[in-house]
Design a protein around this motif. Structure first.
Motif, PDB file in Angstrom:
ATOM      1  N   LEU A 103     -82.566  54.834  23.528  1.00  0.00           N
ATOM      2  CA  LEU A 103     -83.085  53.576  23.122  1.00  0.00           C
ATOM      3  C   LEU A 103     -84.446  53.877  22.027  1.00  0.00           C
ATOM      4  O   LEU A 103     -84.400  53.177  21.074  1.00  0.00           O
ATOM      5  N   ALA A 104     -85.201  54.775  22.491  1.00  0.00           N
ATOM      6  CA  ALA A 104     -86.217  55.251  21.674  1.00  0.00           C
ATOM      7  C   ALA A 104     -85.541  55.818  20.264  1.00  0.00           C
ATOM      8  O   ALA A 104     -86.167  55.475  19.157  1.00  0.00           O
ATOM      9  N   ARG A 105     -84.618  56.751  20.361  1.00  0.00           N
ATOM     10  CA  ARG A 105     -84.005  57.240  19.111  1.00  0.00           C
ATOM     11  C   ARG A 105     -83.676  56.182  18.236  1.00  0.00           C
ATOM     12  O   ARG A 105     -83.908  56.148  16.928  1.00  0.00           O
ATOM     13  N   VAL A 106     -82.824  55.370  18.644  1.00  0.00           N
ATOM     14  CA  VAL A 106     -82.016  54.332  17.952  1.00  0.00           C
ATOM     15  C   VAL A 106     -83.094  53.209  17.483  1.00  0.00           C
ATOM     16  O   VAL A 106     -83.124  52.712  16.319  1.00  0.00           O
ATOM     17  N   GLY A 107     -84.064  52.911  18.134  1.00  0.00           N
ATOM     18  CA  GLY A 107     -85.078  52.138  17.835  1.00  0.00           C
ATOM     19  C   GLY A 107     -86.058  52.736  16.652  1.00  0.00           C
ATOM     20  O   GLY A 107     -86.445  51.881  15.891  1.00  0.00           O
ATOM     21  N   LYS A 108     -86.223  54.058  16.783  1.00  0.00           N
ATOM     22  CA  LYS A 108     -86.775  54.572  15.576  1.00  0.00           C
ATOM     23  C   LYS A 108     -85.988  54.617  14.373  1.00  0.00           C
ATOM     24  O   LYS A 108     -86.742  54.152  13.172  1.00  0.00           O
ATOM     25  N   ASP A 109     -84.761  54.847  14.578  1.00  0.00           N
ATOM     26  CA  ASP A 109     -83.962  54.726  13.286  1.00  0.00           C
ATOM     27  C   ASP A 109     -83.838  53.317  12.706  1.00  0.00           C
ATOM     28  O   ASP A 109     -83.603  53.081  11.483  1.00  0.00           O
ATOM     29  N   PHE A 110     -83.662  52.396  13.686  1.00  0.00           N
ATOM     30  CA  PHE A 110     -83.340  50.937  13.225  1.00  0.00           C
ATOM     31  C   PHE A 110     -84.377  50.036  13.920  1.00  0.00           C
ATOM     32  O   PHE A 110     -84.169  49.319  14.579  1.00  0.00           O
ATOM     33  N   PRO A 111     -85.701  50.195  13.176  1.00  0.00           N
ATOM     34  CA  PRO A 111     -86.843  49.322  13.897  1.00  0.00           C
ATOM     35  C   PRO A 111     -86.807  47.617  13.827  1.00  0.00           C
ATOM     36  O   PRO A 111     -87.223  46.926  14.595  1.00  0.00           O
ATOM     37  N   ASP A 112     -85.827  47.530  13.020  1.00  0.00           N
ATOM     38  CA  ASP A 112     -85.712  45.839  12.718  1.00  0.00           C
ATOM     39  C   ASP A 112     -84.407  45.311  13.430  1.00  0.00           C
ATOM     40  O   ASP A 112     -83.950  44.195  13.229  1.00  0.00           O
ATOM     41  N   PRO A 114     -81.656  43.827  16.011  1.00  0.00           N
ATOM     42  CA  PRO A 114     -81.759  42.978  17.129  1.00  0.00           C
ATOM     43  C   PRO A 114     -81.533  43.744  18.432  1.00  0.00           C
ATOM     44  O   PRO A 114     -80.773  45.023  18.409  1.00  0.00           O
ATOM     45  N   ARG A 115     -82.062  43.555  19.589  1.00  0.00           N
ATOM     46  CA  ARG A 115     -81.763  44.313  20.823  1.00  0.00           C
ATOM     47  C   ARG A 115     -80.108  44.361  20.970  1.00  0.00           C
ATOM     48  O   ARG A 115     -79.803  45.655  21.710  1.00  0.00           O
ATOM     49  N   GLU A 116     -79.405  43.509  20.909  1.00  0.00           N
ATOM     50  CA  GLU A 116     -77.744  43.928  21.228  1.00  0.00           C
ATOM     51  C   GLU A 116     -77.408  44.977  20.248  1.00  0.00           C
ATOM     52  O   GLU A 116     -76.608  45.859  21.010  1.00  0.00           O
ATOM     53  N   ILE A 117     -77.871  45.096  19.378  1.00  0.00           N
ATOM     54  CA  ILE A 117     -77.379  46.160  18.432  1.00  0.00           C
ATOM     55  C   ILE A 117     -78.071  47.506  18.698  1.00  0.00           C
ATOM     56  O   ILE A 117     -77.418  48.452  18.803  1.00  0.00           O
ATOM     57  N   LEU A 118     -79.340  47.485  19.158  1.00  0.00           N
ATOM     58  CA  LEU A 118     -80.146  48.636  19.675  1.00  0.00           C
ATOM     59  C   LEU A 118     -79.144  49.218  20.894  1.00  0.00           C
ATOM     60  O   LEU A 118     -79.007  50.476  21.209  1.00  0.00           O
ATOM     61  N   ILE A 119     -78.957  48.281  21.899  1.00  0.00           N
ATOM     62  CA  ILE A 119     -78.203  48.643  23.113  1.00  0.00           C
ATOM     63  C   ILE A 119     -76.586  49.452  22.771  1.00  0.00           C
ATOM     64  O   ILE A 119     -76.320  50.325  23.212  1.00  0.00           O
ATOM     65  N   ALA A 120     -76.056  48.643  21.760  1.00  0.00           N
ATOM     66  CA  ALA A 120     -74.773  49.218  21.283  1.00  0.00           C
ATOM     67  C   ALA A 120     -75.053  50.840  20.766  1.00  0.00           C
ATOM     68  O   ALA A 120     -74.253  51.687  20.959  1.00  0.00           O
ATOM     69  N   GLU A 121     -75.968  50.858  19.909  1.00  0.00           N
ATOM     70  CA  GLU A 121     -76.070  51.962  19.186  1.00  0.00           C
ATOM     71  C   GLU A 121     -76.620  53.086  20.115  1.00  0.00           C
ATOM     72  O   GLU A 121     -76.209  54.258  20.088  1.00  0.00           O
ATOM     73  N   ALA A 122     -77.407  52.858  21.210  1.00  0.00           N
ATOM     74  CA  ALA A 122     -77.729  53.583  22.345  1.00  0.00           C
ATOM     75  C   ALA A 122     -76.777  54.274  23.159  1.00  0.00           C
ATOM     76  O   ALA A 122     -76.589  55.337  23.280  1.00  0.00           O
ATOM     77  N   SER A 175     -73.506  54.224  22.219  1.00  0.00           N
ATOM     78  CA  SER A 175     -72.859  55.272  21.153  1.00  0.00           C
ATOM     79  C   SER A 175     -73.496  56.658  21.112  1.00  0.00           C
ATOM     80  O   SER A 175     -73.034  57.631  21.369  1.00  0.00           O
ATOM     81  N   ASP A 176     -74.796  56.615  21.026  1.00  0.00           N
ATOM     82  CA  ASP A 176     -75.486  57.768  20.998  1.00  0.00           C
ATOM     83  C   ASP A 176     -75.576  58.579  22.054  1.00  0.00           C
ATOM     84  O   ASP A 176     -75.262  59.816  22.165  1.00  0.00           O
ATOM     85  N   LEU A 177     -75.657  58.112  23.290  1.00  0.00           N
ATOM     86  CA  LEU A 177     -75.526  58.512  24.616  1.00  0.00           C
ATOM     87  C   LEU A 177     -74.136  59.211  24.792  1.00  0.00           C
ATOM     88  O   LEU A 177     -74.103  60.299  25.514  1.00  0.00           O
ATOM     89  N   ILE A 178     -73.052  58.547  24.533  1.00  0.00           N
ATOM     90  CA  ILE A 178     -71.642  59.312  24.952  1.00  0.00           C
ATOM     91  C   ILE A 178     -71.746  60.532  23.985  1.00  0.00           C
ATOM     92  O   ILE A 178     -71.103  61.294  24.367  1.00  0.00           O
ATOM     93  N   GLY A 179     -72.047  60.321  22.736  1.00  0.00           N
ATOM     94  CA  GLY A 179     -72.075  61.455  21.934  1.00  0.00           C
ATOM     95  C   GLY A 179     -72.821  62.737  22.652  1.00  0.00           C
ATOM     96  O   GLY A 179     -72.477  63.833  22.425  1.00  0.00           O
ATOM     97  N   GLU A 180     -74.087  62.479  23.081  1.00  0.00           N
ATOM     98  CA  GLU A 180     -74.773  63.327  23.728  1.00  0.00           C
ATOM     99  C   GLU A 180     -74.395  63.995  24.834  1.00  0.00           C
ATOM    100  O   GLU A 180     -74.274  65.317  25.128  1.00  0.00           O
ATOM    101  N   MET A 181     -73.748  63.296  25.749  1.00  0.00           N
ATOM    102  CA  MET A 181     -72.626  63.626  26.899  1.00  0.00           C
ATOM    103  C   MET A 181     -71.479  64.506  26.564  1.00  0.00           C
ATOM    104  O   MET A 181     -71.369  65.710  27.224  1.00  0.00           O
TER     105      MET A 181
END
Length: 412
Positions: free
Chosen positions: A256-265, A267-275, A277-283
């Motif tokens: 959430l911190a990574r995607v919040g930095k990339d997309f500071p504006d 909305p929360r539902e987009i940040l959750i979806a991005e996070a 996706s990001d975490l699946i890729g990391e795993m």
């Protein structure tokens, strides 16, 4: 003529350097499952000129009745609690996508990995693990109940779509992968074999004392990746824990911190979806790196070298496993045992228990096609037929059967 796969061709490098994506998948690794070398099916069948044995297995699973029923079977939330929550069907599709990605990265047979992923939850009864817990209690005196063993029963006996045999007659590699995707079933410290697995293995040896091939191991780790990430997504959507809670979670908070930095504006539902996706890729990257390191150490030359390795080869790194353990503890305490989920679980228990008790005491209330399966058997046979009938139900069918038989509507 037998099936002949297309040549594995890699595109020429683009101008300016770098590598183009593969036009076809890279050649399979020597330790991958080779469709041309399958150990075959219990009942011999002519080969297809258009599909490999593993592709045929995958297609048979997708076209099965049990697979369609996953649409209305609980993952965490009972089917009618919301249209956007995962069901067993959507979960299985997500696992299949991740398992194919891992298989491609590791140069394994993608079709076999996908097939095991699509089939791995077929044996789950209605209401998820709650239904399984009740059926275990009901069947304690009659050879027990295990969703993995029930999957094998469905694939080898209960699905009836072919004139020459019961079940789907899948290949040895697929059945081995479904049964052993979490590891060996025979050996020191192992629980007694479920009756369904013991019965089938007597006719078709699945090497129950060894690990499964890499494709099945990829499907198993894909299951972990999918449910850990998507349960966070569903839990946030359901309001079982807050966005602020998620910021403090292992793995999730950092994503959430990574995607919040990339997309500071955003909305929360987009940040959750991005996070997510990001975490699946990391795993996936973590599993790929750890697995390659283990393969480099083992130097396997054949799929059977994986089975005899004595350890799981597809796994998370130790740091990732530690973080996942913290995430799982949070989900267990704040989602799977949330009081709202517990209330639905309580009602679901009553439904499954009531249905089992009634059908066992009055088997004449079973539908005719199930009555014929009793064949004047003893209580053990009767219990298994009742269990098979209930385990095959969707959530909504179980609720409707309860309403028809007891004249009341459960409030789930």
């Amino acid at each position: 003529m037998g099936y002949e796969p297309p040549p594995n061709v890699e595109s020429a490098p683009p101008k300016g350097g770098g590598r183009r994506p593969l036009a076809f998948p890279a050649p399979l690794a020597p330790y991958a499952a080779m469709a041309a070398e399958t150990r075959g099916r219990l009942h011999a069948e002519p080969e297809s000129a258009m599909r490999t044995p593993f592709q045929r297995d995958r297609d048979r699973v997708i076209h099965s009745v049990a697979f369609r029923r996953l649409k209305h079977k609980t993952q965490v939330f009972i089917y009618h609690e919301g249209d956007h929550y995962r069901t067993r069907l959507t979960h299985s599709l997500e696992v299949a996508q991740i398992s194919r990605s891992l298989a491609r990265i590791l140069r394994l047979d993608e079709d076999l990995a996908e097939c095991v992923a699509l089939a791995h939850d077929l044996g789950h009864p209605p209401f998820g693990h709650t239904g399984e817990d009740v059926l275990k209690e009901c069947m304690a005196a009659y050879d027990g109940f295990d969703h993995n063993a029930q999957t094998l029963r469905l694939l080898t006996k209960l699905e009836r779509r072919h004139a020459a045999f019961d079940g789907l007659n899948l290949t040895w590699e697929t059945l081995e992968g479904v049964v052993k995707h979490n590891g060996p079933l025979v050996g020191e410290g192992q629980a007694p074999l479920p009756a369904a697995i013991e019965e089938y293995a007597a006719a078709h040896d699945l090497w129950l004392d060894s690990y499964a091939g890499l494709e099945a191991q990829a499907a198993a780790i894909a299951d972990d990746i999918a449910y850990n990430n998507h349960d966070v997504d569903d839990g946030l959507r359901a309001g079982l824990f807050s966005f602020e809670d998620a910021r403090d979670l292992p793995l999730v908070g950092a994503a959430l911190a990574r995607v919040g930095k990339d997309f500071p504006d955003a909305p929360r539902e987009i940040l959750i979806a991005e996070a997510v996706s990001d975490l699946i890729g990391e795993m996936v990257r973590d599993v790929a790196a750890e697995t390659r390191a283990r393969l480099d150490a083992l130097k396997p030359a054949h799929a059977d070298d994986i089975r005899r390795a004595g350890r799981r080869m597809v796994d998370f790194s130790e740091p990732m496993r530690e973080k996942l353990a913290g995430l799982r503890r949070f989900l267990h305490e704040n989602m799977y045992r949330h009081y709202k989920v517990n209330r639905a679980r309580s009602q679901a228990k009553r439904i499954v228990r009531a249905l089992f008790d009634l059908f066992f005491a009055e088997p004449e209330t079973l539908p005719p096609e199930w009555m014929t399966r009793l064949a004047d058997g003893d209580d053990r046979r009767k219990a298994r037929v009742v269990c098979d009938y209930i385990a095959g139900m969707t959530d909504r069918y179980a609720i409707r059967e309860f309403e028809r038989l007891f004249g009341s509507q459960p409030r789930l």
